[in-house]
Design a protein around this motif. Structure first.
Motif, short mmCIF file in Angstrom:
data_model
loop_
_atom_site.label_atom_id
_atom_site.label_comp_id
_atom_site.label_asym_id
_atom_site.label_seq_id
_atom_site.Cartn_x
_atom_site.Cartn_y
_atom_site.Cartn_z
N ARG A 1 0.85 -1.19 0.00
CA ARG A 1 0.00 0.00 0.00
C ARG A 1 0.88 1.24 0.00
O ARG A 1 1.76 1.38 0.84
CB ARG A 1 -0.93 0.00 1.21
N LEU A 2 0.63 2.12 -0.96
CA LEU A 2 1.37 3.38 -1.09
C LEU A 2 0.44 4.52 -0.68
O LEU A 2 -0.70 4.59 -1.14
CB LEU A 2 1.84 3.57 -2.53
N TYR A 3 0.95 5.43 0.16
CA TYR A 3 0.14 6.52 0.72
C TYR A 3 0.61 7.89 0.27
O TYR A 3 1.75 8.08 -0.14
CB TYR A 3 0.22 6.50 2.25
N GLU B 1 -3.89 -1.84 -8.38
CA GLU B 1 -5.33 -1.82 -8.12
C GLU B 1 -5.95 -0.57 -8.72
O GLU B 1 -5.38 0.52 -8.63
CB GLU B 1 -5.57 -1.88 -6.61
N GLU B 2 -7.10 -0.72 -9.32
CA GLU B 2 -7.77 0.40 -9.99
C GLU B 2 -8.30 1.42 -8.98
O GLU B 2 -8.77 1.07 -7.92
CB GLU B 2 -8.92 -0.11 -10.86
N ARG C 1 -2.89 3.70 -2.65
CA ARG C 1 -3.01 2.81 -3.80
C ARG C 1 -2.36 1.49 -3.44
O ARG C 1 -1.31 1.45 -2.79
CB ARG C 1 -2.30 3.39 -5.03
N ARG C 2 -2.99 0.40 -3.87
CA ARG C 2 -2.42 -0.92 -3.66
C ARG C 2 -1.76 -1.40 -4.93
O ARG C 2 -2.32 -1.27 -6.02
CB ARG C 2 -3.50 -1.92 -3.23
N VAL C 3 -0.57 -1.96 -4.76
CA VAL C 3 0.21 -2.45 -5.89
C VAL C 3 0.72 -3.85 -5.53
O VAL C 3 1.21 -4.07 -4.43
CB VAL C 3 1.42 -1.53 -6.17
N ARG C 4 0.61 -4.76 -6.47
CA ARG C 4 1.17 -6.10 -6.27
C ARG C 4 2.56 -6.11 -6.88
O ARG C 4 2.73 -5.87 -8.08
CB ARG C 4 0.28 -7.15 -6.91
N VAL C 5 3.56 -6.37 -6.03
CA VAL C 5 4.96 -6.27 -6.44
C VAL C 5 5.66 -7.59 -6.12
O VAL C 5 5.44 -8.19 -5.08
CB VAL C 5 5.67 -5.12 -5.69
#
Length: 128
Positions: free
Chosen positions: A72-74, A100-101, A110-114
């Motif tokens: 999760r990026l803030y 994630e859209e 924003r959520r990102v799968r890394v």
């Protein structure tokens, strides 16, 4: 259909002993695609690496050092919340698999799968 098309190889990242038969029983109950899409997994509170096996590989030569995580990026500025902006920032952590859209761009994060290299220490937070 090739036998290896349904095969996964795995490793449990632990220094403790564990019940291998219980691990096998747990994994046999899962659908292969759901297992890969749902990673990361844990067993007995330890990280479980799973990877698809291709026919020509030797199991001993398969390196299990990367695992997908949702991160999760803030606190993005309003003009830096596009999928491209998020992807550029997330690439600093590892290979970006999915963002994630957020069609409106109003979410606080924003959520990102890394795909993260787990041989390196995980950071709880990092300012950019």
């Amino acid at each position: 259909m090739d036998q290896t098309s349904l095969t996964l190889i795995g490793e449990l990242l632990t220094v403790r002993s564990y019940n291998f038969e219980a691990l096998q029983r747990t994994l046999k109950q899962r659908d292969r695609e759901k297992v890969l899409d749902g990673a990361p997994w844990n067993f007995d509170n330890q990280l479980l690496f799973l990877k698809h096996v291709h026919g020509g590989e030797q199991p001993e030569s398969i390196v299990l050092d990367k695992c997908p995580f949702w991160v999760r990026l803030y606190n993005f500025p309003l003009d830096s919340r596009t999928k491209g902006d998020v992807t550029i920032i997330a690439r600093n952590m590892g290979e970006v698999l999915e963002v994630e859209e957020d069609d409106l761009g109003w979410d606080k994060s924003r959520r990102v799968r890394v795909l993260l290299d787990v041989t390196k220490p995980l950071r709880q937070s990092q300012k950019i």
